[in-house]
Each structure stands twice: as structure tokens, then as C-alpha cells.
Design a protein around this motif. Structure first.
Motif, PDB file in Angstrom:
ATOM      1  N   GLY A  18       0.803  -1.225   0.000  1.00 42.97           N
ATOM      2  CA  GLY A  18       0.000   0.000   0.000  1.00 42.97           C
ATOM      3  C   GLY A  18       0.834   1.272   0.000  1.00 42.97           C
ATOM      4  N   LYS A  19       2.132   1.151  -0.285  1.00 39.94           N
ATOM      5  CA  LYS A  19       3.026   2.317  -0.211  1.00 39.94           C
ATOM      6  C   LYS A  19       2.611   3.448  -1.148  1.00 39.94           C
ATOM      7  N   SER A  20       2.449   3.114  -2.422  1.00 39.39           N
ATOM      8  CA  SER A  20       2.210   4.190  -3.391  1.00 39.39           C
ATOM      9  C   SER A  20       0.868   4.874  -3.172  1.00 39.39           C
ATOM     10  N   ASP A  36       7.697   7.547  -6.907  1.00 39.25           N
ATOM     11  CA  ASP A  36       7.494   6.093  -6.811  1.00 39.25           C
ATOM     12  C   ASP A  36       8.731   5.421  -7.408  1.00 39.25           C
ATOM     13  N   THR A  37       9.659   4.986  -6.547  1.00 43.19           N
ATOM     14  CA  THR A  37      10.910   4.436  -7.091  1.00 43.19           C
ATOM     15  C   THR A  37      10.711   3.035  -7.675  1.00 43.19           C
ATOM     16  N   GLY A  38       9.646   2.351  -7.282  1.00 39.78           N
ATOM     17  CA  GLY A  38       9.339   1.056  -7.894  1.00 39.78           C
ATOM     18  C   GLY A  38       9.149   1.233  -9.397  1.00 39.78           C
ATOM     19  N   TYR A  41      12.465   1.193 -11.296  1.00 38.14           N
ATOM     20  CA  TYR A  41      12.992  -0.152 -11.573  1.00 38.14           C
ATOM     21  C   TYR A  41      12.150  -0.861 -12.625  1.00 38.14           C
ATOM     22  N   ARG A  42      10.853  -0.635 -12.565  1.00 31.21           N
ATOM     23  CA  ARG A  42       9.970  -1.263 -13.556  1.00 31.21           C
ATOM     24  C   ARG A  42      10.261  -0.734 -14.965  1.00 31.21           C
ATOM     25  N   THR A  43      10.540   0.564 -15.067  1.00 36.46           N
ATOM     26  CA  THR A  43      10.844   1.160 -16.375  1.00 36.46           C
ATOM     27  C   THR A  43      12.101   0.529 -16.968  1.00 36.46           C
ATOM     28  N   ASN A 101      10.280 -10.306 -13.451  1.00 36.51           N
ATOM     29  CA  ASN A 101      11.729 -10.074 -13.620  1.00 36.51           C
ATOM     30  C   ASN A 101      12.297  -8.878 -12.881  1.00 36.51           C
ATOM     31  N   VAL A 102      11.421  -7.977 -12.440  1.00 37.40           N
ATOM     32  CA  VAL A 102      11.936  -6.700 -11.919  1.00 37.40           C
ATOM     33  C   VAL A 102      12.875  -6.882 -10.729  1.00 37.40           C
ATOM     34  N   SER A 103      12.567  -7.815  -9.846  1.00 37.52           N
ATOM     35  CA  SER A 103      13.413  -7.971  -8.657  1.00 37.52           C
ATOM     36  C   SER A 103      14.803  -8.505  -8.996  1.00 37.52           C
ATOM     37  N   ASP A 137       8.546   6.510  -2.155  1.00 37.50           N
ATOM     38  CA  ASP A 137       8.296   5.135  -1.703  1.00 37.50           C
ATOM     39  C   ASP A 137       9.170   4.142  -2.445  1.00 37.50           C
ATOM     40  N   GLY A 138       9.506   3.056  -1.729  1.00 43.88           N
ATOM     41  CA  GLY A 138      10.382   2.042  -2.310  1.00 43.88           C
ATOM     42  C   GLY A 138      10.757   0.957  -1.327  1.00 43.88           C
ATOM     43  N   ARG A 139      12.009   0.509  -1.401  1.00 39.55           N
ATOM     44  CA  ARG A 139      12.479  -0.569  -0.531  1.00 39.55           C
ATOM     45  C   ARG A 139      13.677  -0.150   0.322  1.00 39.55           C
ATOM     46  N   ASP A 140      14.456   0.818  -0.223  1.00 38.80           N
ATOM     47  CA  ASP A 140      15.719   1.207   0.427  1.00 38.80           C
ATOM     48  C   ASP A 140      15.765   2.715   0.639  1.00 38.80           C
ATOM     49  N   ILE A 141      14.608   3.343   0.749  1.00 38.75           N
ATOM     50  CA  ILE A 141      14.601   4.813   0.816  1.00 38.75           C
ATOM     51  C   ILE A 141      15.120   5.294   2.179  1.00 38.75           C
ATOM     52  N   GLY A 142      14.579   4.714   3.247  1.00 43.29           N
ATOM     53  CA  GLY A 142      15.022   5.123   4.576  1.00 43.29           C
ATOM     54  C   GLY A 142      16.453   4.689   4.885  1.00 43.29           C
ATOM     55  N   ALA A 177       7.551 -14.000  -3.639  1.00 45.34           N
ATOM     56  CA  ALA A 177       8.831 -14.275  -4.312  1.00 45.34           C
ATOM     57  C   ALA A 177       9.607 -12.974  -4.492  1.00 45.34           C
ATOM     58  N   ARG A 178       8.909 -11.901  -4.864  1.00 47.76           N
ATOM     59  CA  ARG A 178       9.601 -10.611  -5.041  1.00 47.76           C
ATOM     60  C   ARG A 178      10.183 -10.138  -3.716  1.00 47.76           C
ATOM     61  N   ASP A 179       9.373 -10.240  -2.659  1.00 49.16           N
ATOM     62  CA  ASP A 179       9.861  -9.793  -1.340  1.00 49.16           C
ATOM     63  C   ASP A 179      11.104 -10.561  -0.930  1.00 49.16           C
ATOM     64  N   SER A 184      16.771 -10.261   0.172  1.00 52.10           N
ATOM     65  CA  SER A 184      17.984 -11.075   0.306  1.00 52.10           C
ATOM     66  C   SER A 184      19.118 -10.627  -0.616  1.00 52.10           C
ATOM     67  N   ARG A 185      18.873  -9.636  -1.468  1.00 50.62           N
ATOM     68  CA  ARG A 185      19.967  -9.211  -2.361  1.00 50.62           C
ATOM     69  C   ARG A 185      21.082  -8.543  -1.548  1.00 50.62           C
ATOM     70  N   THR A 186      22.269  -8.496  -2.146  1.00 53.93           N
ATOM     71  CA  THR A 186      23.427  -7.948  -1.431  1.00 53.93           C
ATOM     72  C   THR A 186      23.389  -6.421  -1.403  1.00 53.93           C
TER      73      THR A 186
HETATM   74  O1  C5P Z   1       7.174  -0.861  -5.494  1.00 51.15           O
HETATM   75  P1  C5P Z   1       7.076  -1.830  -6.652  1.00 51.15           P
HETATM   76  O2  C5P Z   1       6.423  -3.115  -6.275  1.00 51.15           O
HETATM   77  O3  C5P Z   1       6.488  -1.218  -7.870  1.00 51.15           O
HETATM   78  O4  C5P Z   1       8.597  -2.154  -7.000  1.00 51.15           O
HETATM   79  C1  C5P Z   1       8.940  -3.038  -8.036  1.00 51.15           C
HETATM   80  C2  C5P Z   1      10.295  -3.648  -7.750  1.00 51.15           C
HETATM   81  O5  C5P Z   1      11.299  -2.657  -7.866  1.00 51.15           O
HETATM   82  C3  C5P Z   1      10.493  -4.250  -6.361  1.00 51.15           C
HETATM   83  O6  C5P Z   1      10.006  -5.569  -6.246  1.00 51.15           O
HETATM   84  C4  C5P Z   1      11.999  -4.187  -6.223  1.00 51.15           C
HETATM   85  O7  C5P Z   1      12.621  -5.259  -6.856  1.00 51.15           O
HETATM   86  C5  C5P Z   1      12.358  -2.919  -6.972  1.00 51.15           C
HETATM   87  N1  C5P Z   1      12.566  -1.776  -6.086  1.00 51.15           N
HETATM   88  C6  C5P Z   1      13.778  -1.701  -5.430  1.00 51.15           C
HETATM   89  N2  C5P Z   1      14.065  -0.603  -4.678  1.00 51.15           N
HETATM   90  C7  C5P Z   1      13.188   0.393  -4.558  1.00 51.15           C
HETATM   91  C8  C5P Z   1      11.921   0.308  -5.187  1.00 51.15           C
HETATM   92  C9  C5P Z   1      11.638  -0.812  -5.929  1.00 51.15           C
HETATM   93  O8  C5P Z   1      14.590  -2.607  -5.521  1.00 51.15           O
HETATM   94  N3  C5P Z   1      13.516   1.478  -3.842  1.00 51.15           N
END
Ligand code: C5P
Length: 220
Positions: A18-20, A36-38, A41-43, A101-103, A137-142, A177-179, A184-186
Motif C-alpha cells: 500500500g506504499k504508493s 514512486d521508485t518502484g 525499476y519497472r521502467t 523479472n523486476v526484482s 516510496d520504495g524498498r531502500d529509501i530510509g 517471491a519478489r519480497d 535477500s539481495r546484497t
Molecule cells: O514498489 P514496486 O512493487 O512497484 O517495485 C517493483 C520492484 O522494484 C520491487 O520488487 C523491487 O525489486 C524494486 N525496487 C527496489 N528498490 C526500490 C523500489 C523498488 O529494488 N527502492
């Protein structure tokens, strides 16, 4: 120069947490730029796949990135990233192939490095363009992109809730699977920063999540 009361909010969390949607409500309520940083990566993932480049083709990825020129388009309070002038639509960004594939692309250090400065530059962009702050919003913003953010939140929800949210949006998405790959990535794994507020959104509506965050920010 960034104004004194300018607010930077980092909003991290797993897929479909629910981030975005939450970020969009915060952006509207507080006049913030939403990044939206996701989508970034999607682009990248979409364009590479379109060129028949897969996550295992490391050399091809690195070479292709050299020819990518990042640009931006503003749509309301959202800033959207373009590559070589092309803005992708939601159907492309959220296609099953990109979800799959995005992850793996986002785990490639050069891909993350390619986006990092652009993502950080959004703070200055928001300040110069009349916004009162920025919510990213994203995964590594903070943890990595904006470690000095004024407020950090990490959204969680149980997998069943997240799958049903995606189904309601009409998308197919391997959330768990994406989570797993993302955490777990380095390089810059998904993580709840030590100074972030964790929020379980499983039993909350979007408005309740946004109001909870707003209450924390406004009472600070
Ligand atoms: O947020 P969303 O689900 O659209 O992000 C798609 C993918 O982009 C995530 O599963 C992740 O692999 C990558 N992502 C990331 N770091 C971020 C935002 C997204 O690695 N800050």
C-alpha cells in the motif's frame, strides 16, 4: 536551497503493502512531491526485456545503461521518470513479465547505482518547484536513498491481504517471491530502517494508514 520546514518522508515496504497509494494521499494532504521508485525499476526492467536482455545478461545490462538518458515528467504531484524521452504506461510497467523479472534486475548493483543520484536529486527538484516536501516510496529509501529523511515508515501486510489487493487491481504478481529476492539481495536490500515506524496495514483501510501517518507527522 531546501526551506526550513521542508519535509522529507521515506515510505518503504514489501510488494503490495500500500506504499504508493498511501504516498499519494500524503502528497495531496501535505503538498508533497511523490516519487514512486518502484516505477523506476519497472521502467528499466521493461526496456531491457523489450531489448531481449534478461537479468542474467550482466554485460548487456551494463552496456545498455550507458545509452539510457533519464528525464522527468510532472503529472499533478507525481514525478514520472522517462528513459530517452519515453514515458511508459501503467499496463507496461505492471505487466506480468515485468512483475516476474523486476526484482532480479533491481538486484544488479549497476542498475541501482544508475538510479541513485536521480532519486536523491528529487529533493532539490521538489524544493525548487514549490512543494512543501517530498514523499518517496520504495524498498531502500530510509536506509540508502534518503537516510536523513525527517520521517521514515515501513508498511507491512500479511501475504493473503496483499494478494487480494493485487487481484482487485487486476494484476498478477508473485508478491512473496519478489519480497524474498528484494530482502535477500546484497546491494541495498529491502529493510526497515532502524529509525523507521513499522505499520501493519493488514486490517487498515488506506485512509486509516494515511491518517495514522499524518497524526505522527503533525504531532511531531
Ligand atoms: O514498489 P514496486 O512493487 O512497484 O517495485 C517493483 C520492484 O522494484 C520491487 O520488487 C523491487 O525489486 C524494486 N525496487 C527496489 N528498490 C526500490 C523500489 C523498488 O529494488 N527502492
Amino acid at each position: 536551497m531546501v526551506k526550513k520546514n521542508f519535509m522529507v518522508i521515506a515510505l518503504d515496504g514489501g510488494a503490495a503493502s500500500g506504499k504508493s497509494s498511501t504516498a499519494k494521499i500524503l502528497a495531496k494532504q501535505l503538498n508533497l512531491l511523490h516519487v514512486d521508485t518502484g516505477a523506476h525499476y519497472r521502467t528499466i526492467a521493461f526496456i531491457l526485456l523489450k531489448n531481449d536482455i534478461y537479468p542474467s545478461n550482466h554485460e548487456l545490462i551494463v552496456n545498455k545503461l550507458k545509452n539510457f538518458k533519464i528525464g522527468s515528467m510532472i503529472e499533478g504531484r507525481d514525478i514520472l521518470m522517462t528513459i530517452n524521452g519515453v514515458l511508459l504506461g501503467q499496463d507496461d510497467l505492471r505487466s506480468p513479465l515485468v512483475n516476474q523479472n523486476v526484482s532480479s534486475f533491481s538486484a544488479v548493483p549497476e542498475v541501482r547505482h544508475f538510479l541513485l543520484e536521480y532519486q536523491r536529486s528529487q529533493v532539490e527538484f521538489a524544493a525548487k518547484n514549490g512543494f512543501d516536501g517530498l514523499v518517496m516510496d520504495g524498498r531502500d529509501i530510509g536506509s540508502i536513498v534518503l537516510p536523513k529523511a525527517n520521517f521514515k515508515f515501513f508498511l507491512e501486510a500479511d501475504p493473503a491481504t496483499r494478494y487480494s489487493r493485487r487481484a482487485l487491481q487486476g494484476h498478477q504478481d508473485a508478491i512473496v517471491a519478489r519480497d524474498q529476492l528484494d530482502s535477500s539481495r546484497t546491494t541495498a536490500p529491502m529493510v526497515c530502517a532502524s529509525d523507521a515506524v513499522r505499520i501493519d496495514t493488514s486490517h487498515l483501510t488506506l485512509e486509516e494508514v494515511a491518517n495514522h501517518i499524518l497524526a505522527i507527522i503533525l504531532n511531531y
